[in-house]
Design an enzyme around this catalytic site. Structure first.
Site, mmCIF file in Angstrom:
data_model
loop_
_atom_site.group_PDB
_atom_site.id
_atom_site.type_symbol
_atom_site.label_atom_id
_atom_site.label_comp_id
_atom_site.label_asym_id
_atom_site.label_seq_id
_atom_site.Cartn_x
_atom_site.Cartn_y
_atom_site.Cartn_z
ATOM 1 N N ASN A 154 0.762 -1.104 0.091
ATOM 2 C CA ASN A 154 0.057 -0.018 0.036
ATOM 3 C C ASN A 154 0.754 1.337 -0.040
ATOM 4 O OD1 ASN A 154 0.762 -0.693 2.752
ATOM 5 N ND2 ASN A 154 -1.110 0.031 3.374
ATOM 6 N N PRO A 185 9.997 -7.236 -1.055
ATOM 7 C CA PRO A 185 8.969 -6.192 -1.287
ATOM 8 C C PRO A 185 7.636 -7.082 -1.639
ATOM 9 C CG PRO A 185 10.178 -6.210 -3.146
ATOM 10 C CD PRO A 185 10.893 -6.976 -2.193
ATOM 11 N N GLY A 245 2.551 -5.526 7.446
ATOM 12 C CA GLY A 245 1.507 -6.238 6.785
ATOM 13 C C GLY A 245 0.474 -6.621 7.554
ATOM 14 N N GLU A 300 4.711 -4.317 12.363
ATOM 15 C CA GLU A 300 3.575 -3.094 11.951
ATOM 16 C C GLU A 300 2.575 -3.992 11.290
ATOM 17 O OE1 GLU A 300 4.152 -0.044 12.995
ATOM 18 O OE2 GLU A 300 6.145 -0.035 13.642
ATOM 19 N N CYS A 350 -3.237 1.175 6.868
ATOM 20 C CA CYS A 350 -3.419 0.447 8.127
ATOM 21 C C CYS A 350 -3.944 1.545 9.177
ATOM 22 C CB CYS A 350 -2.279 0.165 8.647
ATOM 23 S SG CYS A 350 -0.809 1.186 8.555
ATOM 24 N N GLU A 394 -10.763 -5.100 8.649
ATOM 25 C CA GLU A 394 -9.922 -4.197 8.064
ATOM 26 C C GLU A 394 -10.878 -4.137 6.739
ATOM 27 O OE1 GLU A 394 -5.647 -4.635 8.036
ATOM 28 O OE2 GLU A 394 -5.592 -2.775 8.227
HETATM 29 P P1 NAP Z 1 0.044 -9.096 3.791
HETATM 30 O O1 NAP Z 1 -0.596 -10.157 3.031
HETATM 31 O O2 NAP Z 1 0.315 -9.640 5.009
HETATM 32 O O3 NAP Z 1 1.722 -9.115 2.962
HETATM 33 C C1 NAP Z 1 2.702 -8.261 3.489
HETATM 34 C C2 NAP Z 1 3.832 -8.870 3.018
HETATM 35 O O4 NAP Z 1 3.993 -10.081 3.570
HETATM 36 C C3 NAP Z 1 3.821 -8.936 1.488
HETATM 37 O O5 NAP Z 1 5.345 -8.658 1.185
HETATM 38 C C4 NAP Z 1 3.488 -10.560 1.188
HETATM 39 O O6 NAP Z 1 4.203 -10.955 0.300
HETATM 40 C C5 NAP Z 1 4.405 -10.886 2.545
HETATM 41 N N1 NAP Z 1 4.010 -12.414 2.909
HETATM 42 C C6 NAP Z 1 2.551 -12.753 2.706
HETATM 43 N N2 NAP Z 1 2.671 -14.023 3.328
HETATM 44 C C7 NAP Z 1 3.976 -14.475 3.764
HETATM 45 C C8 NAP Z 1 4.336 -15.566 4.472
HETATM 46 N N3 NAP Z 1 3.803 -16.588 4.498
HETATM 47 N N4 NAP Z 1 5.769 -15.443 4.826
HETATM 48 C C9 NAP Z 1 6.545 -14.277 4.684
HETATM 49 N N5 NAP Z 1 6.027 -13.153 3.957
HETATM 50 C C10 NAP Z 1 4.607 -13.297 3.509
HETATM 51 O O7 NAP Z 1 -0.345 -7.700 3.784
HETATM 52 P P2 NAP Z 1 -0.730 -6.747 2.599
HETATM 53 O O8 NAP Z 1 -1.825 -7.388 2.248
HETATM 54 O O9 NAP Z 1 0.420 -6.699 1.593
HETATM 55 O O10 NAP Z 1 -0.958 -5.302 3.276
HETATM 56 C C11 NAP Z 1 -1.873 -4.869 3.970
HETATM 57 C C12 NAP Z 1 -1.644 -4.969 5.514
HETATM 58 O O11 NAP Z 1 -0.800 -4.542 5.723
HETATM 59 C C13 NAP Z 1 -3.077 -4.577 6.220
HETATM 60 O O12 NAP Z 1 -3.343 -5.328 7.196
HETATM 61 C C14 NAP Z 1 -2.232 -3.379 6.745
HETATM 62 O O13 NAP Z 1 -2.980 -3.031 8.025
HETATM 63 C C15 NAP Z 1 -1.069 -3.758 7.113
HETATM 64 N N6 NAP Z 1 -0.004 -2.462 7.090
HETATM 65 C C16 NAP Z 1 0.181 -2.254 8.234
HETATM 66 C C17 NAP Z 1 1.074 -0.892 8.498
HETATM 67 C C18 NAP Z 1 1.652 -0.759 9.872
HETATM 68 O O14 NAP Z 1 2.425 0.109 9.835
HETATM 69 N N7 NAP Z 1 1.105 -1.065 10.987
HETATM 70 C C19 NAP Z 1 1.545 -0.188 7.417
HETATM 71 C C20 NAP Z 1 0.785 -0.635 5.947
HETATM 72 C C21 NAP Z 1 0.194 -1.695 5.924
HETATM 73 P P3 NAP Z 1 3.469 -11.248 -1.084
HETATM 74 O O15 NAP Z 1 3.361 -9.733 -1.637
HETATM 75 O O16 NAP Z 1 4.002 -12.065 -1.980
HETATM 76 O O17 NAP Z 1 2.013 -11.621 -0.682
#
Ligand code: NAP
Length: 500
Positions: free
Chosen positions: A170, A194, A247, A269, A303, A400
């Site tokens: 995002n 990434p 994530g 985070e 987020c 979310e």
């Molecule tokens: P996500 O599905 O959890 O993915 C985040 C990252 O983790 C991506 O690079 C993803 O790779 C990787 N990933 C997924 N499964 C994994 C595994 N089993 N092992 C290692 N890495 C893995 O989240 P998203 O949909 O990209 O992002 C949205 C989420 O991020 C929301 O929940 C949001 O609230 C949160 N977020 C939090 C913050 C904060 O600072 N608190 C900031 C921004 C976003 P792939 O791309 O290959 O799936």
């Protein structure tokens, strides 16, 4: 340093030229290379669903090579002069700023956000480079005489060591610089994975950092479609000393469990479910502006997005009317269109999930005041949507949304507002609008969050500690706290120098 390729009003030719200029490989040990099995994957434009670029997809062997490079580079890198690291960061800040239009267009193309918002992210993301460049020279310990006078206590700060960063789609630039900048400042080497949906910004940023003088092996980048398979073995490798993840809570929880094997230091985070409270005594114009910002920034794909808009009874009708009016005026268009206020959602799955939450809220008894449909045609656009009278227990209040949907709930007393706000397993951020300073301070103490916006719809600031409590994670990024995530405290006990 390479110069900006596009202007602030990019043409389709600019888009092509920028994409064609990007590296497409993995970046390991200071070199761009193909994946060990030759594998690639496509990065799509969410406004059209068409392929933007095809890039290397790391294998487990590539992941291992990246950690080898980071581990080999750690000792020399950790001994560099703080000023040397500071100046690399400062040069990178200047270069990202100079190429702001390139970074902005690239984020708009791969993630979908409007160009104006992407430019905002460039400023925000670059500022981590400047902030931590300034923090580099301030890493310090302390020296003291023991209370009994018989020995001396030296407390040192040491770089944690090789770190693995996993980032979401995002905020493709800022989520990377928020980790990379403090790690460079502290003297840590890194492997970055990434998000597969938006890896191009990380590739351009890596090129810029290399041109800014970052030595080989300090940053290694392994975009892949096999996130778990490629990063899993690194998390089990004793040479890795730190995992920083941004994530979803679901993935974060799994990574914390995996990290337990090596008792790895983690920063998490994770997800949010931010309440935005509007009290009867609020300045209504300010509250509506703040709600628009907190809800619609990044198309709701943040987020920190206001996920639950809690409005006190006395002003609920007027607030809902004004918010609905503002949401209705929000133009949905491809991010490169100057009129665009909201771009597409990042992919079809995200759009389907948003629609499912809206549908289930209406089935549970909420009133659809605006929107509620996917925009027909190419791309993953969704109409700005307002739901009023959302009943307690509706899924949309617990999950979310990650889209342009504002669910409004009415409350009566301050106590009830606080209870509703805290009724979630998340605790990233909360917002409140009130003219009563004492109430503001009570909320700052009562709300269970890592961050609180008082009469403002945005809190993110590189000079402030960003992070959550409860299931929104652990650790802080930015501020003077941010560098601590990459430093170990070492204590040296020294015998009394006057002892006979
Ligand atoms: P996500 O599905 O959890 O993915 C985040 C990252 O983790 C991506 O690079 C993803 O790779 C990787 N990933 C997924 N499964 C994994 C595994 N089993 N092992 C290692 N890495 C893995 O989240 P998203 O949909 O990209 O992002 C949205 C989420 O991020 C929301 O929940 C949001 O609230 C949160 N977020 C939090 C913050 C904060 O600072 N608190 C900031 C921004 C976003 P792939 O791309 O290959 O799936």
């Amino acid at each position: 340093m390479s110069r900006a390729l596009v202007t602030s009003t990019p043409t389709p030719d600019d888009e092509r030229r920028l994409i064609d200029s990007l590296p497409t490989g993995l970046f390991i040990g200071g070199e761009w290379r193909a994946a060990s099995d030759g594998g690639t994957f496509d990065v799509l434009d969410p406004s059209t669903g068409l392929v933007l670029a095809s890039i290397a997809s790391a294998t487990q062997a590539d992941g291992a090579a990246a950690l080898d490079a980071a581990a080999d580079a750690q000792r020399a890198w950790g001994r560099t002069a703080p000023r040397e690291r500071a100046e690399i960061l400062r040069r990178a800040f200047e270069a990202v700023t100079e190429r702001a239009d390139d970074f902005a267009l690239l984020m708009t193309l791969e993630m979908g956000k409007p160009l104006a918002e992407a430019r905002g992210e460039v400023v925000y993301g670059a500022e981590f480079l400047r902030w931590f460049s300034e923090e580099t020279a301030r890493i310090a310990g302390r020296f003291a005489m023991a209370p009994d006078g018989n020995s001396r206590l030296l407390v040192m700060k040491r770089p944690v060591g090789p770190s693995l960063f996993i980032t979401p789609w995002n905020f493709p630039l800022a989520m990377a610089t928020r980790k990379i900048a403090p790690a460079i400042a502290a003297g840590c080497t890194m492997v970055l994975k990434p998000a597969a949906l938006t890896p191009l910004t990380a590739l351009l940023f890596t090129q810029v950092l290399t041109e800014a003088g970052l030595p080989a092996g300090v940053l290694n980048v392994i975009q892949t479609t096999k996130a778990g398979a490629v990063t899993g073995p690194l998390i089990q490798d004793p040479r890795l000393r730190k995992l920083s993840f941004t994530g979803s809570t679901e993935v974060g929880r799994r990574l914390i469990a995996d990290a337990a094997h090596q008792v790895l230091r983690v920063s998490m985070e994770l997800g949010g479910n931010a309440p935005l409270l509007v009290f009867d005594d609020a300045d209504l114009d300010r509250a509506v502006d703040g709600a628009m910002l907190a809800k619609m920034r990044n198309g709701g794909e943040a987020c920190t997005a206001a996920n639950r808009i809690l409005v006190q009874q006395g002003i609920a009708a007027e607030f809902s009317r004004r918010l609905t009016e503002r949401m209705a005026a929000h133009t949905v268009a491809r991010g490169t269109d100057p009129s665009s206020k909201t771009g597409p959602l990042v992919d079809e799955g995200t759009r389907d999930k948003v629609h499912e939450l809206v549908t289930s809220a209406v089935e549970a008894g909420a009133t659809l005041a605006l929107g509620g449909r996917a925009v027909p045609g190419a791309g993953y656009f969704y109409e700005p949507t307002v739901l009023t009278d959302v009943p307690a227990g509706a899924r949309i209040l617990n999950e979310e949304i990650f889209g342009p949907v504002a669910p409004i709930v009415t409350f009566t007393t301050e106590e009830q507002g606080i209870q509703l706000a805290n009724a979630t397993e998340y605790g990233l951020v909360a917002y409140a609008f009130t003219r009563d300073l004492n109430r503001g301070l009570r909320l700052a103490e009562e709300l269970e969050v890592g961050m609180f916006g008082l009469n403002t719809g945005i809190v993110s600031n590189p000079a402030a500690p960003f992070g959550g409590v409860k299931q929104s994670g652990t650790g802080r990024e930015g501020g003077i706290e941010g560098i601590e995530e990459y430093l170990e405290t070492r204590y040296v006990g020294i015998a009394d120098p006057y002892a006979p």
